[in-house]
Design a protein around this motif. Structure first.
Motif, PDB file in Angstrom:
ATOM      1  N   VAL A 177      -8.072  -5.618  -8.755  1.00  0.00           N
ATOM      2  CA  VAL A 177      -8.679  -4.409  -8.699  1.00  0.00           C
ATOM      3  C   VAL A 177      -7.387  -3.441  -8.767  1.00  0.00           C
ATOM      4  N   LEU A 178      -6.895  -3.873  -8.337  1.00  0.00           N
ATOM      5  CA  LEU A 178      -5.078  -3.512  -9.217  1.00  0.00           C
ATOM      6  C   LEU A 178      -4.715  -2.706 -10.337  1.00  0.00           C
ATOM      7  N   THR A 211      -1.777  -5.537   1.763  1.00  0.00           N
ATOM      8  CA  THR A 211      -2.970  -6.153   2.175  1.00  0.00           C
ATOM      9  C   THR A 211      -2.582  -7.684   1.085  1.00  0.00           C
ATOM     10  N   SER A 223      -8.725 -11.201  -6.797  1.00  0.00           N
ATOM     11  CA  SER A 223     -10.025 -10.396  -7.007  1.00  0.00           C
ATOM     12  C   SER A 223      -9.312  -8.781  -6.600  1.00  0.00           C
ATOM     13  N   ALA A 224      -8.098  -8.532  -5.174  1.00  0.00           N
ATOM     14  CA  ALA A 224      -7.771  -7.917  -5.110  1.00  0.00           C
ATOM     15  C   ALA A 224      -6.340  -7.151  -6.404  1.00  0.00           C
ATOM     16  N   LYS A 225      -5.855  -8.517  -6.978  1.00  0.00           N
ATOM     17  CA  LYS A 225      -5.327  -7.977  -8.078  1.00  0.00           C
ATOM     18  C   LYS A 225      -5.833  -7.560  -9.682  1.00  0.00           C
ATOM     19  N   LYS A 228       0.815  -0.988   0.298  1.00  0.00           N
ATOM     20  CA  LYS A 228       0.666   0.214  -0.376  1.00  0.00           C
ATOM     21  C   LYS A 228       0.277   1.004   0.040  1.00  0.00           C
ATOM     22  N   ALA A 267      -2.638 -10.817  -1.904  1.00  0.00           N
ATOM     23  CA  ALA A 267      -2.655 -10.827  -2.760  1.00  0.00           C
ATOM     24  C   ALA A 267      -3.643 -11.616  -3.959  1.00  0.00           C
ATOM     25  N   THR A 268      -4.925 -11.385  -3.004  1.00  0.00           N
ATOM     26  CA  THR A 268      -6.799 -12.595  -3.044  1.00  0.00           C
ATOM     27  C   THR A 268      -6.241 -12.053  -5.034  1.00  0.00           C
TER      28      THR A 268
END
Length: 150
Positions: free
Chosen positions: A46-47, A37, A42-44, A6, A39-40
């Motif tokens: 969004v990133l 955070t 879905s988080a990847k 982050k 690195a799921t």
């Protein structure tokens, strides 16, 4: 363990980097401190979307800054101030007065981004070189002609 940073972490990576760290370091230090955070998948996604949108906005801002620099580059602006009979200025001319002259010419430039080449304040009548830092690495060079008021 894969994590998304982050913020910049020394000796690890920069903001929005996906890095692999040991489980204890990630779970016990980086994530609780708010530095990273998980690195799921879905988080990847969004990133990736955020980086794409940020790149688009960055390109627009950079393009606008380049156009502004092209308009100002190489121009000469006249600044009238009170002077003595010997050509010395009462007080000095600084970046605030230059920002006002540029505002009168139609350019909204923050005074903190204006600097004079080789000096901080102008104390005599003459022509001086100035630089505006418009955006990160985009700069515009111009001249300021200081003259006496009539």
């Amino acid at each position: 363990m894969e994590i998304i940073l982050k913020q910049d972490v020394p000796n690890l990576g920069h903001k929005d980097d996906i890095v692999t760290v040991r489980n204890g370091y990630g779970a016990n230090y980086l994530i609780p401190q708010g530095f990273a955070t998980m690195a799921t998948p879905s988080a990847k996604k969004v990133l990736a979307e955020n980086l794409k949108q940020r790149a688009h906005k960055e390109a627009k801002v950079r393009n606008d800054a380049t156009e502004l620099a092209a308009k100002i580059e190489g121009q000469q602006y006249k600044l009238a101030t009170k002077v003595s009979s010997t050509g010395k200025i009462f007080g000095s001319v600084n970046n605030i007065q230059v920002a006002e002259v540029l505002a009168a010419a139609g350019f909204d430039i923050d005074r903190r981004n204006i600097s004079f080449v080789g000096e901080s304040h102008i104390k005599e009548v003459g022509i001086y070189d100035a630089v505006i830092k418009i955006y990160r690495d985009i700069k515009a060079n111009f001249k300021v002609e200081v003259v006496g008021e009539e």
